[in-house]
Design a protein around this motif. Sequence first.
Motif, PDB file in Angstrom:
ATOM      1  N   ARG A 111       0.858  -1.321  -0.025  1.00  0.00           N
ATOM      2  CA  ARG A 111      -0.012  -0.116  -0.058  1.00  0.00           C
ATOM      3  C   ARG A 111       0.817   1.287  -0.130  1.00  0.00           C
ATOM      4  O   ARG A 111       0.516   2.302   0.694  1.00  0.00           O
ATOM      5  N   ARG A 112       1.976   1.170  -0.500  1.00  0.00           N
ATOM      6  CA  ARG A 112       2.724   2.403  -0.939  1.00  0.00           C
ATOM      7  C   ARG A 112       2.733   2.769  -2.192  1.00  0.00           C
ATOM      8  O   ARG A 112       3.263   4.024  -2.571  1.00  0.00           O
ATOM      9  N   LEU A 113       1.907   2.297  -3.358  1.00  0.00           N
ATOM     10  CA  LEU A 113       1.909   2.630  -4.525  1.00  0.00           C
ATOM     11  C   LEU A 113       0.614   2.326  -5.014  1.00  0.00           C
ATOM     12  O   LEU A 113       0.229   1.388  -5.151  1.00  0.00           O
ATOM     13  N   ASP A 114      -0.038   3.352  -5.787  1.00  0.00           N
ATOM     14  CA  ASP A 114      -1.593   3.018  -6.364  1.00  0.00           C
ATOM     15  C   ASP A 114      -1.231   2.369  -7.727  1.00  0.00           C
ATOM     16  O   ASP A 114      -0.331   2.797  -8.377  1.00  0.00           O
ATOM     17  N   PRO A 115      -1.900   1.226  -7.953  1.00  0.00           N
ATOM     18  CA  PRO A 115      -1.762   0.437  -8.877  1.00  0.00           C
ATOM     19  C   PRO A 115      -1.807   1.155 -10.466  1.00  0.00           C
ATOM     20  O   PRO A 115      -1.218   0.926 -11.353  1.00  0.00           O
ATOM     21  N   GLY A 116      -2.578   2.460 -10.285  1.00  0.00           N
ATOM     22  CA  GLY A 116      -2.993   3.231 -11.515  1.00  0.00           C
ATOM     23  C   GLY A 116      -1.505   3.898 -11.852  1.00  0.00           C
ATOM     24  O   GLY A 116      -1.333   4.398 -12.818  1.00  0.00           O
TER      25      GLY A 116
END
Length: 243
Positions: free
Chosen positions: A215-220
Motif C-alpha cells: 500500500r505504498r503505490l497506487d496500482p494506477g
Amino acid sequence: MTDIFDDLAAECRRFDELLAGLTPDQWAAPSAAPGWSVADVVLHLAQTSEVITDPAGAQAKAFVDTGTTVDGAVDELVAAERGLPPDALLARWRAAALAVPEHLRAQPPGTRLPWVRTPLSAATLATTRLAEHWAHALDVAGPLGLDYPDTARLRHVAWLAHRTLPYAFAVAGLAAAPVFCDLTGTDGTRWTYGDPDAPSRITGPAAEFCRVGARRLDPGRTSLAAEGPHGQDALRVLRTYAA
C-alpha cells in the motif's frame, strides 16, 4: 522461500544502517506513514518485534487486548510510548528486531506462532517481518531523500502478496479467485507465483507489485498489467499486511 531467516536478518541489518546515520532532526521528521514521525515508525517496529520475542510480555498483551482494528491497535501502542530519545529507541529496536530471525529459526518444525489475525509458521512470520521492515524503510528513506535500493529479497514480499490474495479478496468482500503473477525480479530474472493456467494474471515489475501490496503505490501509477476476469480486482485489493 529458502533462506528467509537469513534474508530477514540481512534486511534488518540494512535498516539498522539507515537508522544509524540519522540526525536528531531526521528522527523527529515526518515519515510517509500518515501521522507518524520517523521515531514513531521505529518504535512500532520495536514493539511488534517484542511481541514475537516475548509473546507473554506486556507488548503482546496490549496488542491482543486492545479490542480495536489492527491499525488502531498499533496507533495506540505507539502513542503510549512516544517520546523516547533516538539513542534509546534505536537500542530498543536493535534488541528486539535483530533477535527475531534466530528466534524464529529456532522454532520446532510445525510450530505456529500467534500473530495479529491468525497464527503463522515461523517462516511465514519471518516473511511478514521482512515485508514490514522493507515497507517502513521506504517510509523513512523516501521523505528524507535517502536511498534504499531494491534487492532480490523482494522475492519474499512478492510471494507474500500473492500468497495472501485470498485474504485480500475476503477483506474486500470478494470471492477468492486464482491469479497467476508473472513478474520481472529486481535482478532481471522471472519471478512467478501461482498456476500459469489461471484465467487471470498480473505481469510487470516485481518492485512495483511489492509496493502495491505494501500500500505504498497506487496500482494506477504502475506499469503492471492485469488480465482476465479477476486480474484488476486482485491488483486493487493486493496487500501484505492484516487489515
